[in-house]
Design an enzyme around this catalytic site. Structure first.
Site, PDB file in Angstrom:
ATOM      1  CB  CYS A   1     -16.775 -22.634 -11.223  1.00 53.21           C
ATOM      2  SG  CYS A   1     -18.077 -22.988 -12.410  1.00 53.21           S
TER       3      CYS A   1
ATOM      4  CB  CYS B   1     -17.560 -30.222 -13.200  1.00 51.28           C
ATOM      5  SG  CYS B   1     -18.703 -29.078 -14.013  1.00 51.28           S
TER       6      CYS B   1
ATOM      7  CB  CYS C   1     -13.728 -28.852 -12.486  1.00 52.69           C
ATOM      8  SG  CYS C   1     -13.070 -27.265 -13.066  1.00 52.69           S
TER       9      CYS C   1
ATOM     10  CB  CYS D   1      -8.718 -22.174 -26.397  1.00 51.89           C
ATOM     11  SG  CYS D   1      -8.424 -23.100 -27.904  1.00 51.89           S
TER      12      CYS D   1
ATOM     13  CB  CYS E   1     -11.535 -21.635 -29.226  1.00 50.58           C
ATOM     14  SG  CYS E   1     -12.573 -22.869 -28.422  1.00 50.58           S
TER      15      CYS E   1
ATOM     16  CB  CYS F   1     -14.641 -26.871 -29.708  1.00 47.80           C
ATOM     17  SG  CYS F   1     -13.366 -27.797 -28.813  1.00 47.80           S
TER      18      CYS F   1
ATOM     19  NE  ARG G   1      -7.608 -28.995 -29.660  1.00 50.14           N
ATOM     20  CZ  ARG G   1      -8.773 -28.383 -29.832  1.00 50.14           C
ATOM     21  NH1 ARG G   1      -9.689 -28.430 -28.916  1.00 50.14           N
ATOM     22  NH2 ARG G   1      -9.009 -27.708 -30.933  1.00 50.14           N
TER      23      ARG G   1
END
Ligand code: SAM
Ligand code: DTB
Ligand code: SF4
Length: 325
Positions: free
Chosen positions: A63, A67, A70, A107, A138, A198, A270
Site C-alpha cells: 500500500c 499508516c 499497518c 467485510c 462491508c 462504519c 465493535r
C-alpha cells in the site's frame, strides 16, 4: 427542577457533544461509567446479543499510504507477502464458510489508497455474490469519490469502513500521506450515497488521554453517528513505526468502549482488533460497557484473532447470543 447537565441526558442522540463532556465521561468512577453505559445499551439494544462479522483481506500489502500501525504499508519492512486482488470465486467460497460459522456480515479489505475503477467493478461483483448468500456486506478500500460510492451502493453494499483512527491533532503523527479532511470527505461521499458508515479508530498507539477524548468527540459530532463504530486495540507489528508502542491498559480500553456507547447510543460498537491480547474478563467488561459486535475467525486482515472455538466458549460462559440479521 433544573434541567440535567447535557452529558447526563443519557440515551439522547446528540451531535453537539463538547470535548469537556466527553472528557468528564472518561474520568467518571469506573462503576458509574459502566452503569451508565449499560443503561444506555439496554435502552437501545438487546442486552445479551453480539453481532458477528468476518474479515477477509482481498488485496494484501504494497500500500502506498504510510499508516504507522499497518503491516500492509510499502513504507514498512514487515515481511508480509503482498498479493493481488483475489478472484471473485475464492472470495465467495470464503464467505460461504464464514456464514456457516455464524457470521451475518462479511467485510472485505483492500490495501489501496483508493480503488481504480476497474478494480471497483470486481469488488462490486464480490458484493453482489456475498449478498446473494444472504449476508450483509462491508468493504474497506481507502478513499472514494462520490461516483465510486454511488457505484458501490448500486451493487447493494451495506457498510463502508473508513476509520478516522485517532484524534484530529494526533492524526499527522500516525499518517502523513493523507489528511484528516481526506477521511472526512470520503465519509461524506459514503453517507451521501446512502451506505451505512462504519467508522472508528485505534487505541494503544502512544496517544494521550486527550487523543482518545478527541477521537470519540470527532465520531460523536459527525453529521450522523456512524452506524458501526469499531474500536481497535493496536496489533503491534514488527517493522512498523508503531511496533514498539506501550500497550493500552485494559481498563482504559474498556473506558473507551463505554464512552463510545454513551456518546453514540444507537451505534453498534465493535470490539475489533486486539482480542488475542485480552483476557476473557477484559472482553466481558467490554460487552458490559456496551460493545455489541466482534470479528470472528482466526485472522483479521493480516494478524491473528482468537480461535472460533474459544469465542464459542466465551459466548456460552457469558450467555451471549449471536445477533440474527
Ligand atoms: N486501506 C484501507 C484504509 O486504510 O481505509 C482499508 C484497510 S485498513 C487495514 C482498515 C483499518 O484497520 C485501518 O483504518 C485501521 O483503523 C485498522 N488497522 C490497520 N492495522 C491495524 C493494526 N495493526 N492494529 C489495529 N488496527 C489496525
Ligand atoms: C477495523 O476497524 N478493524 C478491521 C476492519 N476495520 C477492516 C481491521 C483490523 C486490522 C488489524 C490488523 C491486521 O490484521 O492487519
Ligand atoms: Fe494502506 Fe489501509 Fe494499511 Fe493505511 S491502513 S497502509 S491505507 S492498507
Amino acid at each position: 427542577m433544573n434541567a440535567p447537565a447535557p452529558e447526563f441526558r443519557d440515551g439522547v442522540i446528540r451531535h453537539d457533544w463538547t470535548r469537556e463532556e466527553i472528557a468528564r465521561l472518561f474520568t467518571l468512577p469506573f462503576a458509574d461509567l459502566i452503569f451508565r453505559a449499560q443503561t444506555v445499551h439496554r435502552q437501545n439494544f438487546s442486552a445479551n446479543e453480539v453481532q458477528i462479522s468476518t474479515l477477509l483481506s482481498i488485496k494484501t500489502g504494497g500500500c502506498p499510504e504510510d499508516c504507522g500501525y499497518c503491516s500492509q504499508s510499502a513504507s514498512h519492512e514487515t515481511g508480509l507477502k503482498a498479493s493481488k486482488l483475489m478472484d471473485v470465486e475464492a472470495v465467495l467460497a470464503d464467505a460461504k464458510a464464514a456464514k456457516g460459522g455464524g457470521a451475518t456480515r462479511y467485510c472485505m479489505g483492500a490495501a489501496w489508497r483508493s480503488p481504480k475503477d476497474k478494480d471497483l467493478e470486481v469488488v462490486c461483483e464480490m458484493v453482489e455474490g456475498v449478498k446473494a448468500l444472504g449476508m450483509e456486506t462491508c468493504v474497506t478500500l481507502g478513499m472514494l469519490t462520490g461516483a465510486q460510492a454511488e457505484r458501490l451502493k448500486s451493487a447493494g453494499l451495506d457498510y463502508y469502513n473508513h476509520n478516522i483512527d485517532t484524534s484530529p491533532e494526533y492524526y499527522k503523527e500516525i499518517i502523513t500521506t493523507r489528511t484528516y479532511q481526506d477521511r472526512l470527505d470520503t465519509l461524506a461521499h459514503v453517507r451521501e450515497a446512502g451506505i451505512n458508515v462504519c467508522c472508528g479508530g485505534i487505541v494503544g498507539m502512544g496517544e494521550a488521554d486527550s487523543d482518545r477524548i478527541g477521537m470519540i468527540h470527532a465520531l460523536a459530532t459527525l453529521p450522523e453517528h456512524p452506524q458501526s463504530v469499531p474500536i481497535n486495540a493496536l496489533m503491534k507489528i514488527k517493522g512498523t513505526r508503531l511496533g514498539d508502542s506501550d500497550p493500552i491498559d485494559p481498563i482504559d480500553f474498556v473506558r473507551t468502549i463505554a464512552v463510545a456507547r454513551i456518546a453514540m447510543p444507537r451505534s453498534v460498537v465493535r470490539l475489533a482488533a486486539g482480542r488475542t491480547n485480552m483476557s476473557d474478563e477484559t472482553q466481558a467488561l467490554c460487552f458490559l460497557a456496551g460493545a455489541n459486535s466482534i470479528f470472528v475467525g482466526t485472522k483479521l486482515l493480516t494478524t491473528p484473532n482468537p480461535m472460533e472455538s474459544h469465542d464459542h466458549k466465551l459466548f456460552a460462559k457469558l450467555g451471549v447470543r449471536a445477533m440474527a440479521l
